[in-house]
Design a protein around this motif. Structure first.
Motif, PDB file in Angstrom:
ATOM      1  N   ASP A   1     -11.015  -7.433 -12.817  1.00 53.89           N
ATOM      2  CA  ASP A   1     -12.458  -6.662 -12.548  1.00 53.89           C
ATOM      3  C   ASP A   1     -12.363  -5.134 -12.550  1.00 53.89           C
ATOM      4  O   ASP A   1     -11.384  -4.479 -11.629  1.00 53.89           O
ATOM      5  CB  ASP A   1     -13.364  -6.915 -11.217  1.00 53.89           C
ATOM      6  N   THR A   2     -12.466  -3.887 -13.297  1.00 51.79           N
ATOM      7  CA  THR A   2     -12.604  -2.404 -13.847  1.00 51.79           C
ATOM      8  C   THR A   2     -13.642  -1.606 -13.208  1.00 51.79           C
ATOM      9  O   THR A   2     -13.883  -0.885 -13.221  1.00 51.79           O
ATOM     10  CB  THR A   2     -12.525  -1.952 -14.983  1.00 51.79           C
ATOM     11  N   VAL A   3     -15.322  -2.940 -12.212  1.00 54.85           N
ATOM     12  CA  VAL A   3     -16.021  -2.075 -11.670  1.00 54.85           C
ATOM     13  C   VAL A   3     -15.465  -2.314 -10.093  1.00 54.85           C
ATOM     14  O   VAL A   3     -16.078  -1.635  -9.481  1.00 54.85           O
ATOM     15  CB  VAL A   3     -17.145  -2.774 -11.605  1.00 54.85           C
ATOM     16  N   VAL A   4     -15.702  -3.391  -9.314  1.00 52.52           N
ATOM     17  CA  VAL A   4     -15.547  -3.989  -8.516  1.00 52.52           C
ATOM     18  C   VAL A   4     -13.560  -4.610  -7.978  1.00 52.52           C
ATOM     19  O   VAL A   4     -13.802  -5.723  -8.216  1.00 52.52           O
ATOM     20  CB  VAL A   4     -16.553  -5.393  -7.575  1.00 52.52           C
ATOM     21  N   PRO A   5     -12.863  -3.390  -8.232  1.00 58.89           N
ATOM     22  CA  PRO A   5     -11.347  -4.378  -7.792  1.00 58.89           C
ATOM     23  C   PRO A   5     -11.499  -5.141  -7.446  1.00 58.89           C
ATOM     24  O   PRO A   5     -11.713  -5.517  -6.666  1.00 58.89           O
ATOM     25  CB  PRO A   5     -10.721  -3.272  -7.995  1.00 58.89           C
ATOM     26  N   TYR A   6     -10.274  -6.538  -8.067  1.00 55.83           N
ATOM     27  CA  TYR A   6      -9.610  -7.396  -6.907  1.00 55.83           C
ATOM     28  C   TYR A   6      -9.671  -7.355  -5.648  1.00 55.83           C
ATOM     29  O   TYR A   6      -9.788  -8.288  -4.789  1.00 55.83           O
ATOM     30  CB  TYR A   6      -8.676  -8.475  -8.341  1.00 55.83           C
ATOM     31  N   PRO A   7      -9.317  -6.708  -5.549  1.00 55.19           N
ATOM     32  CA  PRO A   7      -8.072  -7.005  -4.478  1.00 55.19           C
ATOM     33  C   PRO A   7      -9.955  -7.170  -2.877  1.00 55.19           C
ATOM     34  O   PRO A   7      -9.880  -7.391  -1.636  1.00 55.19           O
ATOM     35  CB  PRO A   7      -7.391  -4.998  -3.352  1.00 55.19           C
ATOM     36  N   ASN A   8     -10.778  -6.071  -3.636  1.00 55.68           N
ATOM     37  CA  ASN A   8     -12.415  -6.531  -2.687  1.00 55.68           C
ATOM     38  C   ASN A   8     -12.091  -8.094  -2.540  1.00 55.68           C
ATOM     39  O   ASN A   8     -13.014  -8.634  -1.501  1.00 55.68           O
ATOM     40  CB  ASN A   8     -13.209  -5.945  -3.047  1.00 55.68           C
ATOM     41  N   GLY A   9     -12.163  -8.945  -3.456  1.00 51.04           N
ATOM     42  CA  GLY A   9     -12.355 -10.073  -3.154  1.00 51.04           C
ATOM     43  C   GLY A   9     -11.518 -10.802  -2.423  1.00 51.04           C
ATOM     44  O   GLY A   9     -12.247 -11.493  -1.367  1.00 51.04           O
ATOM     45  N   VAL A  10     -10.258 -10.516  -2.117  1.00 51.01           N
ATOM     46  CA  VAL A  10      -9.007 -10.911  -1.313  1.00 51.01           C
ATOM     47  C   VAL A  10      -9.439 -11.336  -0.232  1.00 51.01           C
ATOM     48  O   VAL A  10      -9.638 -11.552   1.178  1.00 51.01           O
ATOM     49  CB  VAL A  10      -7.816 -10.041  -1.839  1.00 51.01           C
ATOM     50  N   SER A  11     -10.312  -9.207   0.158  1.00 45.91           N
ATOM     51  CA  SER A  11     -10.175  -9.030   1.279  1.00 45.91           C
ATOM     52  C   SER A  11     -11.537 -10.221   1.628  1.00 45.91           C
ATOM     53  O   SER A  11     -11.758 -10.386   3.311  1.00 45.91           O
ATOM     54  CB  SER A  11     -10.562  -6.850   1.555  1.00 45.91           C
ATOM     55  N   LEU A  12     -12.524  -9.976   0.834  1.00 52.97           N
ATOM     56  CA  LEU A  12     -13.404 -10.731   1.743  1.00 52.97           C
ATOM     57  C   LEU A  12     -13.391 -11.938   2.008  1.00 52.97           C
ATOM     58  O   LEU A  12     -13.689 -12.754   2.819  1.00 52.97           O
ATOM     59  CB  LEU A  12     -14.498 -10.728   0.624  1.00 52.97           C
ATOM     60  N   ALA A  13     -12.177 -12.963   1.241  1.00 51.12           N
ATOM     61  CA  ALA A  13     -12.277 -13.892   1.263  1.00 51.12           C
ATOM     62  C   ALA A  13     -11.583 -14.225   3.049  1.00 51.12           C
ATOM     63  O   ALA A  13     -11.329 -15.567   3.838  1.00 51.12           O
ATOM     64  CB  ALA A  13     -11.476 -14.948   0.273  1.00 51.12           C
TER      65      ALA A  13
END
Length: 153
Positions: free
Chosen positions: A112-124
């Protein structure tokens, strides 16, 4: 609760790449003094959101044009885009994430080049009992990466 390709915001979030932020800035300026057309900017924006090979797939060119046309047919103003960027910069939901008690699935593409993947990991990691569905090599529009698997999901 399903959260897809999103962020909790705040200082601990991974910001979008500089190239994407520049693109957003160009879009804000495009009806003022930018040398780029709205279509050029919309095409680049959609390319940030779709898989790299999207236009080479069967029907990809036609679907890409439809995505761009749909994007251009929505009403946007420089003031509105600028306000949205400012709101995104201020957004921070980290303090309330531990109060989410609904079963939660966080879906995020690793490219994801809009909302980088580490954000999803952090949310989870911050939402109690949340699961992370990682779509390997998918971008921001993760459902376009493997549309059949997405529909079956």
């Amino acid at each position: 609760l399903i959260l897809g390709a999103t962020t909790h915001g705040g200082r601990e979030a991974t910001p979008p790449p500089v190239a994407f932020l520049k693109l957003c800035g160009d879009w804000v300026k495009s009806d003022l003094d930018c040398n780029r057309t709205q279509r050029e900017i919309a095409e680049e924006f959609i390319r940030h959101c779709t898989p790299p090979d999207f236009e080479k797939r069967p029907g990809g060119t036609v679907f890409f044009r439809k995505l761009v046309d749909g994007f251009l047919n929505t009403s946007r103003t420089s003031d509105g885009l600028l306000a949205q960027l400012k709101a995104l910069a201020k957004f921070n939901s980290t303090k309330v994430l531990d109060s989410i008690h609904a079963p939660t699935l966080v879906v995020h593409g690793t490219n994801d080049t809009v909302v980088p993947y580490p954000n999803g990991v952090s949310l989870a990691n911050r939402i109690p009992n949340a699961d992370l569905l990682e779509w390997e090599t998918a971008g921001h529009f993760f459902w376009l990466h493997k549309p059949v698997e997405y529909v079956e999901f």
